[in-house]
Design a protein around this motif. Structure first.
Motif, PDB file in Angstrom:
ATOM      1  N   ILE A  38      34.728   2.499  66.464  1.00  0.00           N
ATOM      2  CA  ILE A  38      35.672   3.595  66.696  1.00  0.00           C
ATOM      3  C   ILE A  38      36.395   3.216  67.981  1.00  0.00           C
ATOM      4  O   ILE A  38      35.781   3.098  69.044  1.00  0.00           O
ATOM      5  CB  ILE A  38      34.970   4.957  66.857  1.00  0.00           C
ATOM      6  CG1 ILE A  38      34.168   5.294  65.595  1.00  0.00           C
ATOM      7  CG2 ILE A  38      35.999   6.051  67.148  1.00  0.00           C
ATOM      8  CD1 ILE A  38      33.501   6.671  65.630  1.00  0.00           C
ATOM      9  N   TRP A 179      36.332  15.413  63.771  1.00  0.00           N
ATOM     10  CA  TRP A 179      35.403  14.436  64.368  1.00  0.00           C
ATOM     11  C   TRP A 179      34.205  14.202  63.475  1.00  0.00           C
ATOM     12  O   TRP A 179      33.681  13.085  63.407  1.00  0.00           O
ATOM     13  CB  TRP A 179      34.988  14.850  65.773  1.00  0.00           C
ATOM     14  CG  TRP A 179      36.118  14.798  66.763  1.00  0.00           C
ATOM     15  CD1 TRP A 179      36.383  15.709  67.742  1.00  0.00           C
ATOM     16  CD2 TRP A 179      37.138  13.783  66.886  1.00  0.00           C
ATOM     17  NE1 TRP A 179      37.500  15.341  68.447  1.00  0.00           N
ATOM     18  CE2 TRP A 179      37.982  14.159  67.946  1.00  0.00           C
ATOM     19  CE3 TRP A 179      37.432  12.612  66.194  1.00  0.00           C
ATOM     20  CZ2 TRP A 179      39.086  13.397  68.335  1.00  0.00           C
ATOM     21  CZ3 TRP A 179      38.531  11.853  66.569  1.00  0.00           C
ATOM     22  CH2 TRP A 179      39.336  12.254  67.635  1.00  0.00           C
ATOM     23  N   ASN A 180      33.722  15.257  62.789  1.00  0.00           N
ATOM     24  CA  ASN A 180      32.608  15.050  61.856  1.00  0.00           C
ATOM     25  C   ASN A 180      33.010  14.094  60.750  1.00  0.00           C
ATOM     26  O   ASN A 180      32.255  13.195  60.372  1.00  0.00           O
ATOM     27  CB  ASN A 180      32.146  16.378  61.248  1.00  0.00           C
ATOM     28  CG  ASN A 180      31.415  17.223  62.277  1.00  0.00           C
ATOM     29  OD1 ASN A 180      30.965  16.704  63.300  1.00  0.00           O
ATOM     30  ND2 ASN A 180      31.311  18.512  62.022  1.00  0.00           N
ATOM     31  N   ARG A 183      33.238  10.537  62.137  1.00  0.00           N
ATOM     32  CA  ARG A 183      31.909   9.935  62.316  1.00  0.00           C
ATOM     33  C   ARG A 183      31.324   9.502  60.985  1.00  0.00           C
ATOM     34  O   ARG A 183      30.773   8.413  60.857  1.00  0.00           O
ATOM     35  CB  ARG A 183      30.961  10.944  62.969  1.00  0.00           C
ATOM     36  CG  ARG A 183      31.180  11.079  64.445  1.00  0.00           C
ATOM     37  CD  ARG A 183      29.844  11.187  65.212  1.00  0.00           C
ATOM     38  NE  ARG A 183      30.106  11.116  66.640  1.00  0.00           N
ATOM     39  CZ  ARG A 183      30.476  12.177  67.360  1.00  0.00           C
ATOM     40  NH1 ARG A 183      30.601  13.353  66.784  1.00  0.00           N
ATOM     41  NH2 ARG A 183      30.713  12.056  68.642  1.00  0.00           N
ATOM     42  N   ARG A 184      31.459  10.359  59.980  1.00  0.00           N
ATOM     43  CA  ARG A 184      30.882  10.055  58.671  1.00  0.00           C
ATOM     44  C   ARG A 184      31.560   8.825  58.061  1.00  0.00           C
ATOM     45  O   ARG A 184      30.915   7.922  57.558  1.00  0.00           O
ATOM     46  CB  ARG A 184      31.028  11.277  57.742  1.00  0.00           C
ATOM     47  CG  ARG A 184      30.297  11.135  56.460  1.00  0.00           C
ATOM     48  CD  ARG A 184      29.691  12.449  55.941  1.00  0.00           C
ATOM     49  NE  ARG A 184      30.160  13.642  56.620  1.00  0.00           N
ATOM     50  CZ  ARG A 184      31.025  14.511  56.094  1.00  0.00           C
ATOM     51  NH1 ARG A 184      31.537  14.318  54.911  1.00  0.00           N
ATOM     52  NH2 ARG A 184      31.376  15.589  56.777  1.00  0.00           N
ATOM     53  N   ASN A 186      33.056   6.464  59.618  1.00  0.00           N
ATOM     54  CA  ASN A 186      32.676   5.287  60.393  1.00  0.00           C
ATOM     55  C   ASN A 186      31.259   4.831  60.019  1.00  0.00           C
ATOM     56  O   ASN A 186      31.000   3.632  59.891  1.00  0.00           O
ATOM     57  CB  ASN A 186      32.776   5.609  61.888  1.00  0.00           C
ATOM     58  CG  ASN A 186      32.398   4.423  62.755  1.00  0.00           C
ATOM     59  OD1 ASN A 186      31.366   4.423  63.421  1.00  0.00           O
ATOM     60  ND2 ASN A 186      33.217   3.386  62.732  1.00  0.00           N
ATOM     61  N   GLU A 187      30.357   5.796  59.807  1.00  0.00           N
ATOM     62  CA  GLU A 187      29.001   5.421  59.387  1.00  0.00           C
ATOM     63  C   GLU A 187      29.020   4.713  58.040  1.00  0.00           C
ATOM     64  O   GLU A 187      28.206   3.834  57.769  1.00  0.00           O
ATOM     65  CB  GLU A 187      28.095   6.658  59.323  1.00  0.00           C
ATOM     66  CG  GLU A 187      27.561   7.041  60.693  1.00  0.00           C
ATOM     67  CD  GLU A 187      27.060   8.469  60.758  1.00  0.00           C
ATOM     68  OE1 GLU A 187      26.837   9.082  59.680  1.00  0.00           O
ATOM     69  OE2 GLU A 187      26.910   8.980  61.892  1.00  0.00           O
ATOM     70  N   GLU A 204      33.602  10.472  74.384  1.00  0.00           N
ATOM     71  CA  GLU A 204      32.483  10.804  73.515  1.00  0.00           C
ATOM     72  C   GLU A 204      32.511  10.024  72.204  1.00  0.00           C
ATOM     73  O   GLU A 204      31.480   9.612  71.691  1.00  0.00           O
ATOM     74  CB  GLU A 204      32.539  12.305  73.218  1.00  0.00           C
ATOM     75  CG  GLU A 204      31.282  12.842  72.615  1.00  0.00           C
ATOM     76  CD  GLU A 204      31.460  14.288  72.209  1.00  0.00           C
ATOM     77  OE1 GLU A 204      30.994  14.652  71.136  1.00  0.00           O
ATOM     78  OE2 GLU A 204      32.122  15.034  72.976  1.00  0.00           O
ATOM     79  N   MET A 205      33.719   9.811  71.670  1.00  0.00           N
ATOM     80  CA  MET A 205      33.829   9.251  70.323  1.00  0.00           C
ATOM     81  C   MET A 205      33.903   7.726  70.276  1.00  0.00           C
ATOM     82  O   MET A 205      33.449   7.118  69.317  1.00  0.00           O
ATOM     83  CB  MET A 205      35.105   9.779  69.642  1.00  0.00           C
ATOM     84  CG  MET A 205      35.096  11.243  69.292  1.00  0.00           C
ATOM     85  SD  MET A 205      33.896  11.648  68.031  1.00  0.00           S
ATOM     86  CE  MET A 205      34.503  10.699  66.636  1.00  0.00           C
ATOM     87  N   CYS A 206      34.537   7.103  71.273  1.00  0.00           N
ATOM     88  CA  CYS A 206      34.946   5.698  71.098  1.00  0.00           C
ATOM     89  C   CYS A 206      33.923   4.704  71.637  1.00  0.00           C
ATOM     90  O   CYS A 206      33.403   4.873  72.730  1.00  0.00           O
ATOM     91  CB  CYS A 206      36.285   5.462  71.794  1.00  0.00           C
ATOM     92  SG  CYS A 206      37.591   6.477  71.134  1.00  0.00           S
ATOM     93  N   ASP A 207      33.687   3.640  70.852  1.00  0.00           N
ATOM     94  CA  ASP A 207      32.832   2.542  71.308  1.00  0.00           C
ATOM     95  C   ASP A 207      33.594   1.680  72.310  1.00  0.00           C
ATOM     96  O   ASP A 207      33.030   1.137  73.245  1.00  0.00           O
ATOM     97  CB  ASP A 207      32.458   1.609  70.145  1.00  0.00           C
ATOM     98  CG  ASP A 207      31.929   2.369  68.958  1.00  0.00           C
ATOM     99  OD1 ASP A 207      31.095   3.259  69.183  1.00  0.00           O
ATOM    100  OD2 ASP A 207      32.358   2.090  67.828  1.00  0.00           O
TER     101      ASP A 207
END
Ligand SMILES: Nc1ncnc2c1ncn2[C@@H]1O[C@H](COP(=O)(O)OP(=O)(O)OP(=O)(O)O)[C@@H](O)[C@H]1O
Ligand SMILES: [Mg+2]
Length: 306
Positions: A38, A179-180, A183-184, A186-187, A204-207
Motif C-alpha cells: 500500500i 479503508w476496510n 485493506r481487504r 490488499n490482503e 496508518e495505511m501505507c507501507d
C-alpha cells in the motif's frame, strides 16, 4: 508477479497552459512501487500527484519518460498495461443517466470483461450500493458517487488499484468503509497506490511513501524509516507545584499551558533517563510522564516546508 507494480523513469509532463505559459508539472520523476504494497503518494496542492496518476491511467499523455505497469511498458504494450490498473480519479466523471448497475456494466464492457465473468452484484455489495443499484446516478449523494467510482475501478480485477484522494470530503463511515475495502483488497494481493492530504491516514495505511513537491520526488522510503528520520522527541512531565528545572545540555524546555514541563531532545544524544534525573535533582515531584514522537506531518513539513 513482477517485483515492481509500477516502474517510472524520468517522467516529465509539461502542460501547454493557457495564455502561452507552459506549466512543467512533472520534472523527471523516478518511482518504483513494490508489488503487494500500500503505497502513499503525498505532496502539497499542485505537486503533480494527479498528473502522475492520470498518466498511469492513460488520461493524460506524458511529455517524456518511461512508465511500466505490472511489467508492461505503456508505449509498447498499451493494452496489457491498461488492463493491469484501475483508477479512482480525484474528479468524478460520471454519466448521470446511468444507474450504478448500468455504470458498472458499461465499464466492464469497455474493458472487455465477458458477461459471465462480471461481478456486478459482488461489487455493488462491496461498495454498499446494492439498494441504490437501479437509481439514477444524478440522484446519488456525493459520497455514493465516490463509492461508485471505486466500484468502476475494480470491474476488470486490476492488479494495481490507484485512489486519488479517495477520502476528500467524505464522512467517517464512508472513510472507514473505504479503508476496510482497501485493506481487504490488499490482503488478497492487490497493490494499492493512494494520495491523501490526511497524513494520519497515510501514516496508518501505507507501507511505503513517496513525497513529491513542485514536480519532483523529494523522498521515497518505508513509512517507519521516514518517521525515524526526524531525530526528535518530547518528554512531557507533570510535576506537583510550579518548580523549575534547568534542562540537561542540548535539551530545550517549554512550559505547556497546563503547567507541564515539555523537554524536547534528540534521542541520539540524550536519554529520557537523563531528563528524569535532572527533574529529580531539581527536587520536583513527578506526577505524570508522557512522550511525544514526531509524526508524518512533522516529516512532511520538514521536507516540503509547507
Ligand atoms: N490540464 C492542465 N493544464 C495546465 N496545467 C495543469 C493542468 N492540470 C494540472 N495542471 C497544473 O499542473 C500542476 C500539478 O497539478 P496536479 O493536479 O497534478 O497536482 P496535485 O498534486 O494533484 O494537487 P492537489 O493536491 O491539489 O490535487 C499544477 O500547477 C496545476 O495547476
Ligand atoms: Mg490532485
Amino acid at each position: 508477479m513482477p517485483e515492481s507494480a509500477i516502474m517510472i523513469e524520468n517522467l516529465r509532463k509539461t502542460y501547454a497552459g493557457q495564455g502561452g505559459k507552459p506549466k512543467e508539472a512533472l520534472k523527471g520523476i523516478d518511482l518504483d512501487v513494490p508489488a503487494g504494497s500500500i503505497f502513499g503518494l503525498l505532496g502539497p496542492n499542485g505537486a503533480g500527484k494527479s498528473t502522475l496518476i492520470n498518466i498511469l491511467a492513460g488520461l493524460v499523455i506524458k511529455t517524456s519518460g518511461k512508465v511500466k505497469i505490472w511489467g508492461f511498458d505503456q508505449d509498447v504494450n498499451p493494452r496489457q498495461s491498461r488492463a493491469a490498473i484501475g483508477v479512482m480519479p480525484q474528479e468524478p466523471n460520471m454519466d448521470p443517466f446511468f444507474t450504478p448497475r448500468g455504470a458498472l456494466e458499461v465499464q466492464a464492457g469497455l474493458y472487455g470483461v465477458p458477461k459471465s465473468q462480471r461481478r456486478t452484484d459482488e461489487i455493488l455489495e462491496m461498495i454498499g450500493l446494492t439498494e441504490q443499484a437501479e437509481a439514477y446516478a444524478r440522484t446519488l449523494s456525493g459520497g455514493m458517487r465516490r463509492r461508485l467510482l471505486l466500484g468502476k475501478a475494480l470491474v476488470h480485477r486490476p492488479q494495481v488499484l490507484v485512489l486519488d484522494e479517495p477520502t476528500a470530503g467524505v464522512d467517517i463511515e464512508l472513510r472507514q468503509m473505504l479503508w476496510n475495502n482497501v485493506r481487504r483488497l490488499n490482503e488478497d494481493g492487490m497493490t494499492i497506490i493512494l494520495t491523501t492530504h490526511y497524513l494520519e491516514e497515510a501514516q496508518e495505511m501505507c507501507d511505503e511513501i513517496a513525497i513529491i513537491h513542485r514536480g519532483e520526488k523529494i523522498v521515497q522510503d518505508k513509512t517507519s524509516a521516514l518517521l525515524g528520520r526526524l531525530d526528535g522527541k518530547t518528554l512531557v512531565i507533570t510535576t506537583d507545584g510550579k518548580g523549575d528545572c534547568p534542562p540537561p545540555e542540548g535539551v530545550t524546555l517549554d512550559r505547556r499551558p497546563d503547567g507541564a514541563l515539555a523537554f524536547s531532545y534528540k534521542p541520539s544524544e540524550t536519554s529520557a533517563g537523563a531528563i528524569l534525573s535532572a527533574v529529580h535533582a531539581a527536587g520536583l515531584n513527578v506526577r505524570d510522564v508522557k512522550t511525544e514522537e514526531p509524526d508524518l506531518e512533522d516529516v512532511f513539513l520538514s521536507l516540503t516546508g509547507s
